[in-house]
Design a protein around this motif. Structure first.
Motif, mmCIF file in Angstrom:
data_model
loop_
_atom_site.group_PDB
_atom_site.id
_atom_site.type_symbol
_atom_site.label_atom_id
_atom_site.label_comp_id
_atom_site.label_asym_id
_atom_site.label_seq_id
_atom_site.Cartn_x
_atom_site.Cartn_y
_atom_site.Cartn_z
ATOM 1 N N GLY A 1 0.737 -1.128 0.087
ATOM 2 C CA GLY A 1 0.011 0.040 0.023
ATOM 3 C C GLY A 1 0.863 1.354 -0.050
ATOM 4 N N ALA A 2 0.423 2.381 0.515
ATOM 5 C CA ALA A 2 0.983 3.732 0.569
ATOM 6 C C ALA A 2 2.156 3.405 1.464
ATOM 7 N N ASP A 3 3.516 4.270 1.162
ATOM 8 C CA ASP A 3 4.523 4.097 1.650
ATOM 9 C C ASP A 3 4.919 2.563 2.003
ATOM 10 N N GLU A 4 4.597 1.787 1.016
ATOM 11 C CA GLU A 4 5.019 0.495 1.078
ATOM 12 C C GLU A 4 4.455 -0.239 2.518
ATOM 13 N N ARG A 5 3.636 0.248 2.946
ATOM 14 C CA ARG A 5 2.701 -0.518 4.065
ATOM 15 C C ARG A 5 1.459 -1.246 3.571
ATOM 16 N N PRO A 6 1.947 -2.608 3.692
ATOM 17 C CA PRO A 6 0.641 -3.438 3.245
ATOM 18 C C PRO A 6 -0.706 -3.201 3.485
ATOM 19 N N GLU A 7 -1.643 -3.334 2.664
ATOM 20 C CA GLU A 7 -2.891 -2.920 3.191
ATOM 21 C C GLU A 7 -3.889 -4.291 2.411
ATOM 22 N N VAL A 8 -5.076 -4.355 3.278
ATOM 23 C CA VAL A 8 -5.908 -5.446 2.960
ATOM 24 C C VAL A 8 -7.141 -5.007 2.262
ATOM 25 N N ARG A 9 -7.728 -5.618 1.377
ATOM 26 C CA ARG A 9 -9.001 -5.197 0.621
ATOM 27 C C ARG A 9 -9.772 -6.354 0.174
ATOM 28 N N VAL A 10 -11.061 -6.189 0.195
ATOM 29 C CA VAL A 10 -11.835 -7.246 -0.395
ATOM 30 C C VAL A 10 -12.365 -6.874 -1.576
ATOM 31 N N VAL A 11 -12.184 -7.754 -2.577
ATOM 32 C CA VAL A 11 -12.654 -7.465 -4.175
ATOM 33 C C VAL A 11 -13.511 -8.528 -4.721
ATOM 34 N N ASP A 12 -14.136 -8.502 -5.878
ATOM 35 C CA ASP A 12 -14.748 -9.150 -6.330
ATOM 36 C C ASP A 12 -15.813 -9.837 -5.498
ATOM 37 N N THR A 13 -16.790 -8.817 -4.726
ATOM 38 C CA THR A 13 -17.525 -9.153 -3.647
ATOM 39 C C THR A 13 -18.783 -10.071 -4.207
ATOM 40 N N ASP A 14 -19.268 -9.759 -5.468
ATOM 41 C CA ASP A 14 -20.358 -10.365 -5.859
ATOM 42 C C ASP A 14 -20.156 -11.685 -6.385
ATOM 43 N N GLU A 28 -20.084 -6.944 2.216
ATOM 44 C CA GLU A 28 -21.502 -6.614 1.937
ATOM 45 C C GLU A 28 -21.748 -5.094 1.466
ATOM 46 N N PRO A 29 -21.034 -4.128 2.019
ATOM 47 C CA PRO A 29 -21.439 -2.784 1.316
ATOM 48 C C PRO A 29 -21.240 -2.686 -0.126
ATOM 49 N N ASP A 30 -19.918 -3.226 -0.656
ATOM 50 C CA ASP A 30 -19.803 -3.045 -2.011
ATOM 51 C C ASP A 30 -20.629 -4.099 -3.109
ATOM 52 N N ALA A 31 -21.455 -5.017 -2.313
ATOM 53 C CA ALA A 31 -22.408 -6.078 -3.069
ATOM 54 C C ALA A 31 -23.228 -5.436 -3.905
ATOM 55 N N ARG A 65 -26.770 -15.413 -0.692
ATOM 56 C CA ARG A 65 -25.643 -16.213 -1.520
ATOM 57 C C ARG A 65 -24.470 -16.354 -0.666
ATOM 58 N N PHE A 66 -24.068 -15.200 0.221
ATOM 59 C CA PHE A 66 -22.886 -15.359 1.232
ATOM 60 C C PHE A 66 -23.168 -16.518 2.148
ATOM 61 N N ASP A 67 -24.518 -16.832 2.576
ATOM 62 C CA ASP A 67 -24.690 -17.811 3.719
ATOM 63 C C ASP A 67 -24.555 -19.054 2.912
ATOM 64 N N ARG A 68 -25.237 -19.293 1.734
ATOM 65 C CA ARG A 68 -24.913 -20.338 0.874
ATOM 66 C C ARG A 68 -23.305 -20.802 0.782
ATOM 67 N N MET A 69 -22.622 -19.880 0.764
ATOM 68 C CA MET A 69 -21.122 -19.997 0.495
ATOM 69 C C MET A 69 -20.565 -20.811 1.516
ATOM 70 N N VAL A 70 -21.006 -20.108 2.876
ATOM 71 C CA VAL A 70 -20.423 -20.336 3.888
ATOM 72 C C VAL A 70 -20.938 -21.987 4.369
ATOM 73 N N GLU A 71 -22.336 -22.260 4.021
ATOM 74 C CA GLU A 71 -22.740 -23.814 4.200
ATOM 75 C C GLU A 71 -21.867 -24.488 3.246
ATOM 76 N N GLN A 72 -21.455 -24.154 1.924
ATOM 77 C CA GLN A 72 -20.849 -25.126 1.015
ATOM 78 C C GLN A 72 -19.383 -25.305 1.805
ATOM 79 N N ALA A 73 -19.029 -24.415 2.236
ATOM 80 C CA ALA A 73 -17.685 -24.611 3.078
ATOM 81 C C ALA A 73 -17.619 -25.212 4.320
ATOM 82 N N ARG A 74 -18.804 -25.243 4.975
ATOM 83 C CA ARG A 74 -18.734 -25.941 5.961
ATOM 84 C C ARG A 74 -18.931 -27.732 5.593
ATOM 85 N N ASP A 75 -19.731 -27.694 4.321
ATOM 86 C CA ASP A 75 -19.729 -29.115 4.251
ATOM 87 C C ASP A 75 -18.544 -29.920 3.890
#
Length: 110
Positions: A8-21, A68-71, A79-89
């Motif tokens: 990220g800025a000043d070579e400080r790493p940053e985290v971001r969530v992308v492709d949220t849909d 969720e705010p970017d969805a 759909r998020f809940d289904r993704m979590v359930e599939q991961a649980r399975d």
């Protein structure tokens, strides 16, 4: 959905969530950062941590809150809940449902 840890800025790493849909996949993508830097920034953001060089653990509630705010689709929550359930399975969710186990990959362009 992709959780990226990149320089990220000043070579400080940053985290971001992308492709949220796109809830057909969930991955943790690391750019040109060390595992220690990635782990630190994930913890600071409250999104999770690295378990080892190939696996990350993401906080389910924090991931939802970050994405969720970017969805752009009306049924994103369901759909998020289904993704979590599939991961649980598949055994990728902790017993209490608090964390999701994800594969660590290189970020695009890294």
């Amino acid at each position: 959905m992709i959780v990226e840890v990149v320089g990220g800025a000043d070579e400080r790493p940053e985290v971001r969530v992308v492709d949220t849909d796109d809830l057909s996949k969930l991955q943790l993508a690391l750019g040109q950062v060390t595992d220690e830097e990635a782990d630190e920034v994930l913890r600071e953001a409250g999104l999770g941590r690295l378990r080892d060089d190939g696996t990350g653990l993401l906080d389910t509630a924090a991931l939802r809150a970050a994405a969720e705010p970017d969805a752009d689709v009306a049924d994103w929550g369901e759909r998020f809940d289904r993704m979590v359930e599939q991961a649980r399975d598949r055994g990728w969710v902790s017993d209490d449902g608090a964390t999701l186990r994800v594969h660590v990959e290189g970020a695009a362009g890294a």
